[in-house]
Design an enzyme around this catalytic site. Structure first.
Site, PDB file in Angstrom:
ATOM      1  N   GLY A  32       4.881  28.410  31.281  1.00 32.23           N
ATOM      2  CA  GLY A  32       5.170  27.024  31.685  1.00 32.23           C
ATOM      3  C   GLY A  32       3.400  26.459  32.004  1.00 32.23           C
ATOM      4  O   GLY A  32       2.727  27.022  31.630  1.00 32.23           O
ATOM      5  N   GLY A  35       0.086  25.498  37.141  1.00 28.66           N
ATOM      6  CA  GLY A  35       0.400  25.076  38.346  1.00 28.66           C
ATOM      7  C   GLY A  35       1.983  25.039  38.615  1.00 28.66           C
ATOM      8  O   GLY A  35       2.494  24.852  39.762  1.00 28.66           O
ATOM      9  N   SER A  36       2.800  25.262  37.326  1.00 28.27           N
ATOM     10  CA  SER A  36       4.231  25.616  37.506  1.00 28.27           C
ATOM     11  C   SER A  36       4.606  26.815  38.305  1.00 28.27           C
ATOM     12  O   SER A  36       5.907  26.737  38.966  1.00 28.27           O
ATOM     13  CB  SER A  36       4.818  25.908  36.226  1.00 28.27           C
ATOM     14  N   LYS A  38       3.747  30.292  37.533  1.00 32.58           N
ATOM     15  CA  LYS A  38       3.779  31.523  36.867  1.00 32.58           C
ATOM     16  C   LYS A  38       3.103  32.682  37.591  1.00 32.58           C
ATOM     17  O   LYS A  38       3.821  33.759  37.943  1.00 32.58           O
ATOM     18  CB  LYS A  38       3.141  31.418  35.519  1.00 32.58           C
ATOM     19  N   SER A 106       0.903  29.936  27.439  1.00 27.80           N
ATOM     20  CA  SER A 106       1.553  30.057  26.069  1.00 27.80           C
ATOM     21  C   SER A 106       2.427  28.897  25.632  1.00 27.80           C
ATOM     22  O   SER A 106       3.376  28.933  25.622  1.00 27.80           O
ATOM     23  CB  SER A 106       2.437  31.574  26.387  1.00 27.80           C
TER      24      SER A 106
HETATM   25  N1  LIG Z   1      -7.867  23.393  28.786  1.00 29.03           N
HETATM   26  C1  LIG Z   1      -7.250  23.965  29.570  1.00 29.03           C
HETATM   27  N2  LIG Z   1      -5.793  24.136  29.522  1.00 29.03           N
HETATM   28  C2  LIG Z   1      -5.037  24.932  30.123  1.00 29.03           C
HETATM   29  N3  LIG Z   1      -5.450  25.857  31.228  1.00 29.03           N
HETATM   30  C3  LIG Z   1      -6.879  25.748  31.423  1.00 29.03           C
HETATM   31  C4  LIG Z   1      -7.795  25.080  30.392  1.00 29.03           C
HETATM   32  N4  LIG Z   1      -9.117  25.298  30.874  1.00 29.03           N
HETATM   33  C5  LIG Z   1      -9.034  26.280  31.939  1.00 29.03           C
HETATM   34  N5  LIG Z   1      -7.663  26.638  32.324  1.00 29.03           N
HETATM   35  C6  LIG Z   1      -7.373  27.473  33.144  1.00 29.03           C
HETATM   36  O1  LIG Z   1      -6.683  28.720  32.495  1.00 29.03           O
HETATM   37  C7  LIG Z   1      -5.661  28.948  32.676  1.00 29.03           C
HETATM   38  C8  LIG Z   1      -4.754  29.390  31.445  1.00 29.03           C
HETATM   39  O2  LIG Z   1      -4.980  30.438  30.651  1.00 29.03           O
HETATM   40  P1  LIG Z   1      -3.782  30.911  29.630  1.00 29.03           P
HETATM   41  O3  LIG Z   1      -4.406  32.147  28.994  1.00 29.03           O
HETATM   42  O4  LIG Z   1      -2.533  31.068  30.314  1.00 29.03           O
HETATM   43  O5  LIG Z   1      -3.775  29.789  28.612  1.00 29.03           O
HETATM   44  S1  LIG Z   1      -3.170  29.619  27.148  1.00 29.03           S
HETATM   45  O6  LIG Z   1      -1.711  30.685  27.249  1.00 29.03           O
HETATM   46  O7  LIG Z   1      -3.884  30.560  26.091  1.00 29.03           O
HETATM   47  O8  LIG Z   1      -2.563  28.431  26.653  1.00 29.03           O
HETATM   48  C9  LIG Z   1      -4.961  28.025  33.526  1.00 29.03           C
HETATM   49  O9  LIG Z   1      -4.339  28.791  34.610  1.00 29.03           O
HETATM   50  P2  LIG Z   1      -2.733  28.456  34.994  1.00 29.03           P
HETATM   51  O10 LIG Z   1      -3.248  27.573  36.114  1.00 29.03           O
HETATM   52  O11 LIG Z   1      -2.645  29.930  35.868  1.00 29.03           O
HETATM   53  O12 LIG Z   1      -1.794  28.373  34.019  1.00 29.03           O
HETATM   54  C10 LIG Z   1      -6.218  27.258  34.044  1.00 29.03           C
HETATM   55  O13 LIG Z   1      -6.284  27.735  35.282  1.00 29.03           O
HETATM   56  N1  LIG Z   2       9.816  28.234  43.325  1.00 27.97           N
HETATM   57  C1  LIG Z   2       8.406  28.655  43.174  1.00 27.97           C
HETATM   58  N2  LIG Z   2       8.150  29.578  42.333  1.00 27.97           N
HETATM   59  C2  LIG Z   2       6.653  29.536  42.224  1.00 27.97           C
HETATM   60  N3  LIG Z   2       5.613  28.818  42.666  1.00 27.97           N
HETATM   61  C3  LIG Z   2       6.149  27.932  43.875  1.00 27.97           C
HETATM   62  C4  LIG Z   2       7.621  27.876  43.883  1.00 27.97           C
HETATM   63  N4  LIG Z   2       7.860  26.825  44.630  1.00 27.97           N
HETATM   64  C5  LIG Z   2       6.290  26.262  45.267  1.00 27.97           C
HETATM   65  N5  LIG Z   2       5.695  26.752  44.429  1.00 27.97           N
HETATM   66  C6  LIG Z   2       4.068  26.632  44.587  1.00 27.97           C
HETATM   67  O1  LIG Z   2       3.409  26.319  43.139  1.00 27.97           O
HETATM   68  C7  LIG Z   2       2.132  26.706  43.147  1.00 27.97           C
HETATM   69  C8  LIG Z   2       2.294  27.271  41.632  1.00 27.97           C
HETATM   70  O2  LIG Z   2       0.699  27.789  41.654  1.00 27.97           O
HETATM   71  P1  LIG Z   2       0.480  29.170  40.467  1.00 27.97           P
HETATM   72  O3  LIG Z   2       1.502  30.061  40.863  1.00 27.97           O
HETATM   73  O4  LIG Z   2      -1.005  29.348  40.490  1.00 27.97           O
HETATM   74  O5  LIG Z   2       1.012  28.367  38.913  1.00 27.97           O
HETATM   75  P2  LIG Z   2       0.582  28.653  37.618  1.00 27.97           P
HETATM   76  O6  LIG Z   2       0.162  30.285  37.580  1.00 27.97           O
HETATM   77  O7  LIG Z   2       1.836  28.525  36.853  1.00 27.97           O
HETATM   78  O8  LIG Z   2      -0.619  27.859  37.340  1.00 27.97           O
HETATM   79  C9  LIG Z   2       1.894  27.681  44.237  1.00 27.97           C
HETATM   80  O9  LIG Z   2       1.088  26.864  45.373  1.00 27.97           O
HETATM   81  C10 LIG Z   2       3.127  27.913  44.997  1.00 27.97           C
HETATM   82  O10 LIG Z   2       3.152  28.356  46.158  1.00 27.97           O
END
Ligand SMILES: Nc1ncnc2c1ncn2[C@@H]1O[C@H](COP(=O)(O)OS(=O)(=O)O)[C@@H](OP(=O)(O)O)[C@H]1O
Ligand SMILES: Nc1ncnc2c1ncn2[C@@H]1O[C@H](COP(=O)(O)OP(=O)(O)O)[C@@H](O)[C@H]1O
Length: 197
Positions: A32, A35-36, A38, A106
């Site tokens: 996802g 910020g979704s 995961k 991903s």
């Molecule tokens: N350009 C760009 N696009 C998306 N995300 C970025 C980027 N630069 C840094 N980040 C940070 O890296 C986390 C995503 O890494 P991933 O290994 O999950 O990415 S991927 O699956 O290879 O697309 C992602 O973490 P999550 O927020 O937990 O998803 C970001 O914190």
């Molecule tokens: N049902 C839910 N499942 C997961 N996170 C949630 C949910 N509802 C609200 N949130 C909030 O959304 C944010 C997701 O952040 P994060 O887990 O770091 O996302 P990701 O790993 O996809 O970047 C957190 O602040 C979390 O508390």
């Protein structure tokens, strides 16, 4: 390409490990937008599994990029290589009789489907952590969307790089509509229905 290598048959196999653990093993592939939810979900499910004495481990994008995958960026080619390596690591966890909980954006369908084919049927559980881009931007837990909108971070998923939604995931979790507890309960129920717990 490596040459002159011969596969060594293991002594203790997956079935024996599963029997000893008293549960199945599989990859829970959380995918996802940033910020979704995961990482939050993967860690909460990990806790729920530990509470049931089940063996599991979280592989998280941010963390893995600090070590095993340091040096990989966010171009399409680097993301593909990132996911390929994690697919291989996740497979090892399944072989070891555990649950691997992966939390990577991903973004490319083909990359996720390649991991699916690497792993046996029923052992790859794709979980779409669904959340609108608007809500992810509102949450912006690391302030990255703001930077991406300012053009400071290039190729940011959802802003300047694509996210391809799963077409037939095993589970969809709408994190902008349910609590973490509700989402965890759905994942655990699925594992029970599949006879993995
Ligand atoms: N350009 C760009 N696009 C998306 N995300 C970025 C980027 N630069 C840094 N980040 C940070 O890296 C986390 C995503 O890494 P991933 O290994 O999950 O990415 S991927 O699956 O290879 O697309 C992602 O973490 P999550 O927020 O937990 O998803 C970001 O914190
Ligand atoms: N049902 C839910 N499942 C997961 N996170 C949630 C949910 N509802 C609200 N949130 C909030 O959304 C944010 C997701 O952040 P994060 O887990 O770091 O996302 P990701 O790993 O996809 O970047 C957190 O602040 C979390 O508390």
């Amino acid at each position: 390409m490596s040459t002159n290598i011969v596969w060594h048959q293991v002594t203790v196999d997956k079935a024996e490990r599963r029997k000893k653990n008293g549960h199945g093993s599989a990859v829970l592939w959380f995918t996802g937008l940033s910020g979704s939810g995961k990482s939050t979900l993967a860690n909460a499910v990990d806790r729920a599994l530990l509470d049931r004495n089940a063996r599991s481990y979280v592989l998280d994008g941010d963390n893995i990029r600090h070590g095993l995958n340091q040096g990989l960026g966010f171009s399409a080619a680097d993301r593909t290589e990132n996911i390929r390596r994690i697919g291989e690591v996740a497979k090892l966890f399944v072989d070891s009789g555990q649950f691997a909980l992966t939390a990577f954006i991903s973004p490319f369908r083909e990359d996720r489907n390649k991991v699916r084919t690497l792993i046996e049927e029923k052992e790859f559980i794709e979980i779409h952590v669904r959340c609108s881009l608007e809500e992810c931007e509102r949450r912006d837990p690391k302030g990255l969307y703001e930077k991406a909108r300012q053009g400071v971070i290039p190729e940011f998923t959802g802003v300047s790089s694509p996210y391809e939604e799963p077409l037939a995931p095993e589970l969809i979790i709408d994190t902008d509509r349910e609590t973490v507890e509700e989402s965890v309960a759905k994942v655990i129920s699925l594992l029970e229905e599949e006879g993995l717990l």
